[in-house]
Enzyme design. Structure first.
Site, mmCIF file in Angstrom:
data_model
loop_
_atom_site.group_PDB
_atom_site.id
_atom_site.type_symbol
_atom_site.label_atom_id
_atom_site.label_comp_id
_atom_site.label_asym_id
_atom_site.label_seq_id
_atom_site.Cartn_x
_atom_site.Cartn_y
_atom_site.Cartn_z
ATOM 1 N N HIS A 12 0.904 -1.196 0.050
ATOM 2 C CA HIS A 12 0.038 0.071 -0.064
ATOM 3 C C HIS A 12 0.755 1.191 -0.082
ATOM 4 O O HIS A 12 1.918 1.221 0.383
ATOM 5 C CB HIS A 12 -0.824 0.067 1.201
ATOM 6 C CG HIS A 12 -0.012 -0.030 2.471
ATOM 7 N ND1 HIS A 12 0.456 1.319 3.140
ATOM 8 C CD2 HIS A 12 0.012 -1.053 3.438
ATOM 9 C CE1 HIS A 12 0.874 0.873 4.284
ATOM 10 N NE2 HIS A 12 0.666 -0.523 4.408
ATOM 11 N N GLU A 92 -2.502 -7.149 7.137
ATOM 12 C CA GLU A 92 -1.311 -6.772 7.798
ATOM 13 C C GLU A 92 -1.295 -7.749 9.181
ATOM 14 O O GLU A 92 -2.211 -8.247 9.577
ATOM 15 C CB GLU A 92 -1.328 -5.027 8.051
ATOM 16 C CG GLU A 92 -0.443 -4.840 9.328
ATOM 17 C CD GLU A 92 1.005 -4.775 8.418
ATOM 18 O OE1 GLU A 92 1.707 -5.848 8.212
ATOM 19 O OE2 GLU A 92 1.256 -3.598 8.073
#
Length: 227
Positions: A12, A92
């Protein structure tokens, strides 16, 4: 088809937490957005990815975190995307729910001493936990690739640690080699390219310590064993 022409992975873009880690104690990790710079990084990465796709379709798997979705949106791949699937196993590493920055900083110090792969955050995951769910996700990929109508390319929109662990599992890297690697930067792309019956990583991860993919704990401990 049996496997894609290339497997692209992108971390990201810059998130609000990359600038201010105190945000973790008031906003859930999965809701932390990109910054303006993060969106710009993702747009630039989208240009690179479109060149790599060269007009071919891609099947996208995206982490359910807001910053991953916003990165995918900014990539602006348009009608090159065959299908987009939210994939929680690409999220994550879980550290905690609402995070106390001081406590997390203390735990990061412990992780640095203990090892990033095996250290488990209180109320969270270890790197080895993420490795296990990435391994499970690969089994899903293999089933998808067996479909006759699967796109010729795969794109994972995910997080830095997850990218490293995906490659660790794919290439059978040792734990010690994984420990030597740095995360890619925000919106950096890594690609597994089909070559000679297998895949090759187009750009190596930077290392902070010398090691090779076959380095084991035996090699790492030999210099510290008592004489």
């Amino acid at each position: 088809m049996s496997a894609p022409r290339q497997i692209l992975m992108i971390r990201h873009g810059q998130s609000a937490a990359n600038l201010d880690q105190s945000i973790y104690d008031r906003i859930p990790d999965y809701r932390i957005p990109l910054t303006k710079d993060g969106r710009d990084q993702a747009r630039a990465a989208g240009e690179k990815i479109r060149r790599q796709l060269d007009g071919q379709k891609v099947c996208v798997y995206v982490s359910p975190y807001l910053r991953a979705y916003q990165t995918l949106e900014a990539l602006d791949l348009g009608d090159l995307v065959e299908q987009t699937m939210e994939e929680p196993r690409l999220r994550e590493q879980d550290w905690a729910n609402f995070q106390n920055p001081a406590e997390i900083a203390d735990q990061k110090e412990l992780r640095n001493a203990y090892g990033h792969f095996f250290y488990r955050f209180r109320e969270g995951e270890s790197g080895s936990d993420v490795y296990d769910r990435v391994s499970s996700f690969m089994e899903t990929l293999y089933r998808h690739w067996a479909r006759d109508d699967y796109a010729p390319n795969t794109l994972l929109v995910t997080h830095g640690l997850t990218m490293r662990l995906f490659c660790m599992r794919w290439f059978h890297w040792s734990v010690e080699y994984f420990e030597s690697l740095n995360n890619p930067g925000n919106a950096e792309v890594r690609t597994l390219v089909a070559r000679g019956g297998g895949y090759a990583l187009d750009t190596a991860f930077e290392q902070w310590a010398p090691a090779d993919p076959g380095t084991t704990v035996l090699d790492a401990s030999s210099s510290t064993d008592p004489q």
